[in-house]
Design an enzyme around this catalytic site. Structure first.
Site, PDB file in Angstrom:
ATOM      1  CG  HIS A 138      20.203  -6.642  18.768  1.00 11.90           C
ATOM      2  ND1 HIS A 138      21.540  -6.417  18.569  1.00 11.90           N
ATOM      3  CD2 HIS A 138      19.593  -6.407  17.580  1.00 11.90           C
ATOM      4  CE1 HIS A 138      21.751  -6.061  17.301  1.00 11.90           C
ATOM      5  NE2 HIS A 138      20.587  -6.043  16.680  1.00 11.90           N
ATOM      6  CG  HIS A 152      17.698  -9.102  14.345  1.00 10.88           C
ATOM      7  ND1 HIS A 152      17.743  -8.617  13.058  1.00 10.88           N
ATOM      8  CD2 HIS A 152      18.501  -8.283  15.064  1.00 10.88           C
ATOM      9  CE1 HIS A 152      18.549  -7.574  13.005  1.00 10.88           C
ATOM     10  NE2 HIS A 152      19.017  -7.350  14.207  1.00 10.88           N
ATOM     11  CD  GLU A 190      20.728  -5.090  11.594  1.00 10.80           C
ATOM     12  OE1 GLU A 190      19.843  -5.874  11.215  1.00 10.80           O
ATOM     13  OE2 GLU A 190      20.944  -4.838  12.801  1.00 10.80           O
TER      14      GLU A 190
HETATM   15 MN    MN Z   1      20.275  -5.680  14.595  1.00 11.51          MN
END
Ligand code: MN
Length: 250
Positions: free
Chosen positions: A112, A180, A91
């Site tokens: 998160h 998410h 990411e």
């Molecule tokens: Mn993530």
């Protein structure tokens, strides 16, 4: 395994980043874990001190385990531009595309943390419920990955999703990512760590307050004044968070 990620070539030699900046980024990773904002996943980055098109981010490592040698320089396409044989975070495009879209941003945290999840999935914004979260201003931004990616694994795993996330963030300090997590941005590593910690605290308090009845949030003006006041005090909190870590190998 050397060569495994040859599809992420070293595009060009980049100046060695300031060692203090690297150390501060390592400490930020450790603080974010100690404070419960990240677990095995999540990441923190900072813009290179002399190359604005480059940012520093750990290789694919749990934030609580990051050391100096894990920090890699990436360009704004997400390619490593310093020597590494390690796998990158999938990411990293969260960071690359926000740095591209927001020249004012110096540091980014993606997590998160559990408290913000209910907001992303219900469409409620985080709004500043107390002075510590004045940086939220008029409220968090919201990102719906389905609008760009359709059905996905929810991860910002390519530049196009990173661009969409950066667009959703707009000029705000915090963007909620439905189903998410969230991403916060700041003008320094210390400031973005502060914001990540207090976005989570604000979320927990806001849920409690919303359950009790209509909430009297800070006005935009109050939020702005509180944020300015708190920005002058971040060092005090940072020193405490750092002290909690004790002696650590960096
Ligand atoms: Mn993530």
């Amino acid at each position: 395994m050397p060569g495994l990620f040859s599809s992420y070539p070293v595009a060009m030699p980049v100046a060695t980043p300031n060692p203090t900046l690297v150390e501060t980024l390592v400490i930020a990773n450790r603080i974010l874990y100690d404070q419960g904002i990240v677990d095995g996943l999540g990441h923190a980055s900072v813009r290179h001190d002399s190359a604005p098109g480059v940012f520093l981010l750990s290789c694919n490592r749990a934030p609580g385990l990051v050391v100096r040698s894990d920090i890699v320089c990436y360009d704004l396409d997400g390619n490593a531009v310093s020597e590494t044989v390690e796998r990158p975070y999938l990411e990293r495009f969260i960071h690359s595309e926000i740095y591209r879209a927001r020249p004012d941003v110096v540091a980014v945290v993606h997590s998160h943390s559990a408290g913000v999840i209910p907001f992303g999935v219900t469409g409620h914004r985080l709004r500043p419920i107390f002075h510590m979260a004045g940086f939220l201003g008029s409220g968090s931004a919201q990102f719906e990955i389905r609008d760009t990616g359709g059905d996905t694994d929810m991860l910002i795993r390519n530049p196009a999703l990173g661009v969409a996330l950066a667009q959703a963030l707009g000029p705000q300090t915090c963007v909620l990512m439905r189903g998410h997590g969230s991403t916060v941005v700041g003008g320094s590593i210390e400031q973005v760590v502060y914001r990540a910690i207090y976005a989570e605290t604000n979320a927990r308090l806001q849920i409690q307050a919303m359950a009790m009845g209509p909430v009297n949030y800070l006005t935009e003006q109050e939020a702005q004044l509180a944020a300015a006041a708190n920005d002058g005090q971040i060092g005090r909190s940072w020193n405490l968070w750092r002290q909690r870590l004790g002696e650590i190998a960096i």
